[in-house]
Write a protein that holds these residues in place. Sequence first.
Motif, PDB file in Angstrom:
ATOM      1  N   PRO A  88       5.707  20.514  -3.708  1.00  0.00           N
ATOM      2  CA  PRO A  88       5.820  19.837  -2.403  1.00  0.00           C
ATOM      3  C   PRO A  88       5.197  18.448  -2.543  1.00  0.00           C
ATOM      4  O   PRO A  88       4.036  18.338  -2.923  1.00  0.00           O
ATOM      5  CB  PRO A  88       4.994  20.738  -1.463  1.00  0.00           C
ATOM      6  N   ARG A  89       5.945  17.395  -2.268  1.00  0.00           N
ATOM      7  CA  ARG A  89       5.498  16.039  -2.628  1.00  0.00           C
ATOM      8  C   ARG A  89       4.122  15.721  -2.040  1.00  0.00           C
ATOM      9  O   ARG A  89       3.190  15.415  -2.749  1.00  0.00           O
ATOM     10  CB  ARG A  89       6.512  15.019  -2.150  1.00  0.00           C
ATOM     11  N   PHE A  90       4.021  15.753  -0.727  1.00  0.00           N
ATOM     12  CA  PHE A  90       2.746  15.671  -0.012  1.00  0.00           C
ATOM     13  C   PHE A  90       2.992  16.131   1.419  1.00  0.00           C
ATOM     14  O   PHE A  90       4.140  16.194   1.872  1.00  0.00           O
ATOM     15  CB  PHE A  90       2.080  14.297  -0.120  1.00  0.00           C
ATOM     16  N   GLN A 101       0.851  -1.185   0.000  1.00  0.00           N
ATOM     17  CA  GLN A 101       0.000   0.000   0.000  1.00  0.00           C
ATOM     18  C   GLN A 101       0.893   1.243   0.000  1.00  0.00           C
ATOM     19  O   GLN A 101       2.116   1.134   0.148  1.00  0.00           O
ATOM     20  CB  GLN A 101      -0.889  -0.026   1.243  1.00  0.00           C
ATOM     21  N   LEU A 102       0.267   2.419  -0.133  1.00  0.00           N
ATOM     22  CA  LEU A 102       1.014   3.635  -0.441  1.00  0.00           C
ATOM     23  C   LEU A 102       2.319   3.829   0.346  1.00  0.00           C
ATOM     24  O   LEU A 102       3.389   3.934  -0.256  1.00  0.00           O
ATOM     25  CB  LEU A 102       0.103   4.867  -0.262  1.00  0.00           C
ATOM     26  N   ILE A 103       2.234   3.919   1.670  1.00  0.00           N
ATOM     27  CA  ILE A 103       3.417   4.331   2.431  1.00  0.00           C
ATOM     28  C   ILE A 103       4.525   3.273   2.334  1.00  0.00           C
ATOM     29  O   ILE A 103       5.706   3.598   2.146  1.00  0.00           O
ATOM     30  CB  ILE A 103       3.054   4.621   3.916  1.00  0.00           C
ATOM     31  N   TYR A 106      10.084   0.880  -2.619  1.00  0.00           N
ATOM     32  CA  TYR A 106      10.471   0.964  -4.041  1.00  0.00           C
ATOM     33  C   TYR A 106      10.841   2.385  -4.479  1.00  0.00           C
ATOM     34  O   TYR A 106      11.888   2.629  -5.056  1.00  0.00           O
ATOM     35  CB  TYR A 106       9.330   0.458  -4.929  1.00  0.00           C
ATOM     36  N   THR A 107       9.911   3.327  -4.203  1.00  0.00           N
ATOM     37  CA  THR A 107      10.030   4.653  -4.817  1.00  0.00           C
ATOM     38  C   THR A 107      11.219   5.431  -4.282  1.00  0.00           C
ATOM     39  O   THR A 107      12.016   5.969  -5.053  1.00  0.00           O
ATOM     40  CB  THR A 107       8.728   5.425  -4.553  1.00  0.00           C
ATOM     41  N   PHE A 108      11.325   5.483  -2.952  1.00  0.00           N
ATOM     42  CA  PHE A 108      12.399   6.281  -2.371  1.00  0.00           C
ATOM     43  C   PHE A 108      13.773   5.650  -2.638  1.00  0.00           C
ATOM     44  O   PHE A 108      14.795   6.332  -2.580  1.00  0.00           O
ATOM     45  CB  PHE A 108      12.168   6.484  -0.865  1.00  0.00           C
TER      46      PHE A 108
HETATM   47  N1  GUN Z   1       2.240  10.351  -2.219  1.00  0.00           N
HETATM   48  C1  GUN Z   1       3.443  10.926  -2.031  1.00  0.00           C
HETATM   49  N2  GUN Z   1       4.329  10.554  -2.970  1.00  0.00           N
HETATM   50  C2  GUN Z   1       3.658   9.737  -3.792  1.00  0.00           C
HETATM   51  C3  GUN Z   1       4.028   9.045  -4.977  1.00  0.00           C
HETATM   52  O1  GUN Z   1       5.160   9.095  -5.449  1.00  0.00           O
HETATM   53  N3  GUN Z   1       3.054   8.290  -5.560  1.00  0.00           N
HETATM   54  C4  GUN Z   1       1.795   8.212  -5.066  1.00  0.00           C
HETATM   55  N4  GUN Z   1       0.893   7.461  -5.690  1.00  0.00           N
HETATM   56  N5  GUN Z   1       1.441   8.854  -3.960  1.00  0.00           N
HETATM   57  C5  GUN Z   1       2.354   9.599  -3.322  1.00  0.00           C
END
Ligand code: GUN
Length: 455
Positions: A205-207, A94-96, A102-104
Amino acid sequence: MTNTTNKTAMRGPALTFVNDPFVVGDVAAMRYLPDALILIDNGQITAFDDYSTLKEQAAGYAIDHYPNALILPGYIDTHVHYPQTQVIGSYGAQLIDWLNTYTFVAEQQFADTQHAKTVANVFLQECLRAGTTTAAVYCTVHPQSTDAFFQAATERNMRMVAGKVLMDRNAPAALTDTAQSGYDDSEALIKKWHGKGRNLYAITPRFAPSSTEAQLEAAGALWQAYPDTWMQTHVSEDRKEIAWVKELFPERAGYLDVYQHYGLTGPRSLFGHAIFLDEPEWEHIAASGSGLCHCPTSNAFLGSGFFNFQRAKHGDHAIRVGLATDVGGGTSLSMLQTMGASYKIARFGGYSLSAAKAFYLATRGAAETLYLQDQIGSIAVGMEADLQVLNLHSTPLIDFRMQRCESLQEALFVQMTMGDDRATQAVYIAGELAYSAPSSDDACSTGRRVMNLAT
Ligand code: GUN
Ligand code: ZN
């Protein structure tokens, strides 16, 4: 825009939107010409009408003729992360957890300019292959990731909105900036790229969880200092994320209020996801003219939730909504796949998204969400000539199914349910052929079908 001295013309069935189908209805919103001629001078559309009406004006133009296809505005992807092209399709989270696992990890590689250039080029080439001519793009925290992206976009003369991600907490040290360095680096990038050629800058700002209050305040101040830039972020994507925002910002009324408080809502703000908005948040989005980016393949892939089409587009106030792939949370850069997924997501809420509305959300609706509707997203005189040619017979099964299509809407629905990047026959950027599929539509078995818009 790079000028071309060539005069270009395109002929064939063509579809564009002249209004919002959620407001005026599907048929009234569409302009479909079964045999259109589009004249293009110096990258802009100078005439668009029936071939029979315009053909005398076409002397001196080289006409590219697509009798078996459908000419459309290029798709616009309102929310996508180019560095995540390399982690699309990552399993099981899930997101976090997905961000951390993977993403970071992947984004840290974008400290290397050469790596950023390579991935930016792959990403933009894949956009073209999907028929996407504009996107609102997240880079990484590294300024060089944004330089690499705008450089690659400039080489293709594509109209792109992009920005360096701001994050100063809750991320690996190698991916964090500070309120001050994020401001300074973003400002330098604005000066270098915003409004240069077709490039446009988005303060990013990413989130809320990955920015301190000081950084959000700095982002608001930067947007005030450069009010003709864009602002993009994520909001209310995932229940755990929302609970985390409540913990981090206990004094704010809700997730959107964090952004509102720092002056980060309003025209040219773009909010990815917006799945769990409450009523005051919907009202603020509408009243402030903020834009929402609906990311259906991502929302399904990460198990985030279901976007509320009914509330977004059938409430008292029209809300600007564009479709978005959100790769690498999203599973495809194809807007056809994204439209198909949005139909399925909407069905979970008991809502049936018509093909006309889906194609609108991927073209003119997305341009309205970006406040770029006077430049892109439609086929009309004065618009930038970012156009695509949709092969309506791109696989044997689609070809077989198309033989039974009786209307344009039915044909479009088949395309968005079954189609993908194989359906992109050609793409024109500012009037110049930028992509052409290896095989032509001459192979289709059905021949040209003139479809009746009214049925
Ligand atoms: N919320 C903060 N960063 C991201 C991201 O890279 N992808 C998605 N789907 N949500 C996020
Ligand atoms: Zn995203």
